[in-house]
Design an enzyme around this catalytic site. Structure first.
Site, PDB file in Angstrom:
ATOM      1  CE  LYS B  79      57.365 -10.747   6.709  1.00 60.55           C
ATOM      2  NZ  LYS B  79      57.654 -11.893   6.396  1.00 60.55           N
ATOM      3  CB  SER B 154      59.650 -12.050   3.485  1.00 61.12           C
ATOM      4  OG  SER B 154      59.580 -12.346   4.986  1.00 61.12           O
ATOM      5  CB  SER B 178      61.621 -12.977   6.120  1.00 60.19           C
ATOM      6  OG  SER B 178      62.201 -13.330   5.112  1.00 60.19           O
TER       7      SER B 178
END
Lengths: 99, 489
Positions: B79, B154, B178
């Protein structure tokens, strides 16, 4: 208690966010809807409850005060928008703007 | 016969270690897969083609020397809020669009030690603030199961990459769900550890008392291997737990007889759709078939969790995002006559709408006159919530619940309604507030062919029993044969 436009402007100033008029309007609505949700917490009796700042209690994570390797200066400055003589360069601090 | 990009890390380990494939070959296969589907999925902000091939060559050396470890040569998506030295790390934000970290996050160091291959930086909601990956300044990632829908957020890029076979494993971050939410929407395994188990050094901070790096994978076994690789005490993260790290593989395959599973009733009442509820209830039967005793428990503060979370997370975020001021790194607005104007313009131009919303809300909640009513109140509610979890775990070894109320919604459907968007986090914020581990595992498909995730929550440092339970469920229920039908370009 509803958030007012003056609140948004005050808070934006604290957060150093320069908002457009349109943004202020939209954010005013958003903040009010979210805080409506937050008001629910008023239903709970928390009179004798201690706040939790961190889920596990870790105290005083210290180490010996010894010098250890750290980032070389060039690496520190590598992402600088502007630098001069090995320092970060910024616009004048004291400006025309009234604070 | 599966293609290389469709395989799990465990299967690939075998092929790599027996010399049937090389790590370079595997990385090339993943890069080809990315070329084939990335136009549709948009999972990555940066693909590290050259660097990944170098890392794969290094992995081949390690394997040749007989030094391979579980993740040696395995392509991992990271990420874009986890710092990788020398590679653009943007946090999905314009304010860090050209930021190149001068250091690796601790977890990246650990992946490098194992010889893993970091394929690329995955797309995300800006500064991890979102539930759909729509607030990224760069692109909207699409759910591989239905390209008109969100992958969740996210860590949507991470979830989509694993689901679309554009990575074997992915790292994400989980502050309010997330990792688990994209895992649920994308039909993969997603785990958030106990707070402090995985070092946050090098994870760009959103809400420091809630953030944890998490893992997304195709199977529970791959998740266990990754957790073993990246967990552990780190002196550079003062909130990191000083506890020994297990080899989590040891928990897999143990039978579940004698374990008690708690079913928190509030998670089946609040907002959950009928199809999600029904699939989760079927899953509970599978656990019962495994010999687990099913017990009713209650988490009475569930309906207050979202409000509690949004006050604490935004307050912490307002503090953590104060550093983005255009001085030392990141975007700086041009032609500002003085520093104050520079700060204001930089932040107005650099941050997106959701980040601004949260910074303002957080600042407000902390400001004079409102601190007690909002922030302090939320911290007290957090105590009550944490205690309710401890109490529930007196009666069970883990809890079973839905991960999220519904399946993936359409792109654009909720972006203008923050409260509606936040509702996706209803069942996930609680584990972050309580600091307990939780994982999402696929448990079926809804009426529109969209994945549904089952959530298991455990007590503090209960990763072992969670993985044990998840593995048994996966074995009993069968890992889904279905893959998303992606058109190859």
């Amino acid at each position: 208690m509803p958030v007012t436009r003056a609140d948004v402007e005050y808070v934006a100033k604290l957060a150093r966010l320069g908002l457009t008029e349109e943004e202020k309007e939209r954010l005013l609505d958003d903040l009010n809807s979210i805080l409506d949700m937050a008001d629910q917490l008023g239903e709970l009796d928390t009179e004798d409850v201690e706040p939790t700042h961190h889920v596990q209690v870790i105290n005083n994570v210290f180490r010996e005060d010894e010098v250890r390797p750290s980032l070389p200066k060039e690496e520190v400055l590598a992402n600088a928008p502007e630098e001069q003589n090995g320092m970060f360069k910024v616009p004048r601090i004291v400006g025309e703007q009234e604070n | 016969m599966l293609e290389l990009h469709e395989m799990t890390a465990a299967r690939l380990r075998h092929l790599l270690d027996t010399g049937q494939i090389s790590a370079v070959e595997l990385t090339k296969a993943i890069l080809e897969r990315i070329d084939a589907v990335e136009d549709s999925v948009q999972a990555y902000i940066t693909v590290r083609r050259e660097e990944a091939l170098k890392e794969a060559a290094r992995a081949d050396e390690m394997i040749r020397r007989g030094e391979s470890q579980p993740l040696t040569g395995i392509p991992v998506a990271v990420k874009d809020n986890i710092c990788v030295r020398g590679t653009r790390t943007t946090c999905g934000s314009r304010i860090l669009a050209d930021f190149v970290p001068p250091y690796d996050a601790t977890v990246i160091g650990k992946l490098n030690e194992q010889g893993a291959v970091i394929i690329g930086k995955a797309n995300m909601d800006e500064f991890a603030m979102g539930s759909s990956t729509e607030t990224s300044a760069f692109k909207v990632t699409r759910n591989p199961w239905d390209l008109s829908r969100v992958p969740g957020g996210s860590s949507g890029g991470s979830g989509a990459a694993v689901a679309a076979d554009e990575a074997v494993i992915a790292l994400g971050s989980d502050t309010g769900g997330s990792v688990r939410l994209p895992a649920s929407y994308c039909g993969v395994v997603g785990m958030k550890p106990t707070y402090g188990l995985i070092s946050r050094y090098g994870l760009v901070a959103f809400a420091s008392s809630l953030d944890q790096i998490g893992i997304l994978s195709k199977t529970v076994a791959d998740c266990a291997d990754t957790l073993t690789a990246i967990a552990g005490h780190d002196r550079r993260d003062s909130t990191s737990l000083d506890v020994p790290v297990s080899d989590y593989r040891e928990y897999l395959g143990k039978n579940l007889r004698g374990m008690r599973a708690g079913i928190p009733k509030e998670y089946f009442e609040l907002r959950v759709s009928d199809e999600v509820k029904s699939l989760v209830e079927k899953a509970i039967d599978v656990f019962a078939d495994c010999g687990v005793e099913i017990v009713d428990v209650s988490l009475p503060l569930t309906k207050y969790a979202l409000a509690c979370y949004y006050l604490i997370a935004t307050a912490e975020a307002s503090s953590n995002l104060a550093r983005y001021d255009g001085v030392r790194y990141g975007y700086r607005s041009e032609e500002a006559p003085d520093t104050l104007t520079m700060f204001q313009k930089t932040r107005d131009e650099g941050f997106g709408a959701e980040a601004k919303r949260r910074i303002l809300l957080g600042t407000y909640a902390l400001s004079t006159g409102y601190y007690d009513q909002y922030y302090l109140k939320a911290l007290k509610v957090r105590t009550l919530l944490k205690e309710s979890f401890i109490k529930a775990f007196e009666d069970c070894d883990f809890m079973i619940a839905p991960t999220t109320p519904r399946t993936a919604f359409r792109i654009g459907e909720r972006i203008d309604d923050p409260v509606e968007m936040y509702a996706a986090d209803t069942y996930t914020v609680t584990a972050n507030l309580a600091g307990v581990p939780a994982l999402s595992i696929p448990c079926g498909f809804g009426s529109q062919g969209l994945p549904v995730g089952l959530q298991l929550m455990g007590p503090h440092l209960g990763e072992g029993q969670l993985l044990q339970a998840a593995y048994a469920f996966e074995q009993q229920a069968g890992v889904a044969e279905k893959r998303p039908a992606l058109e190859v370009s």
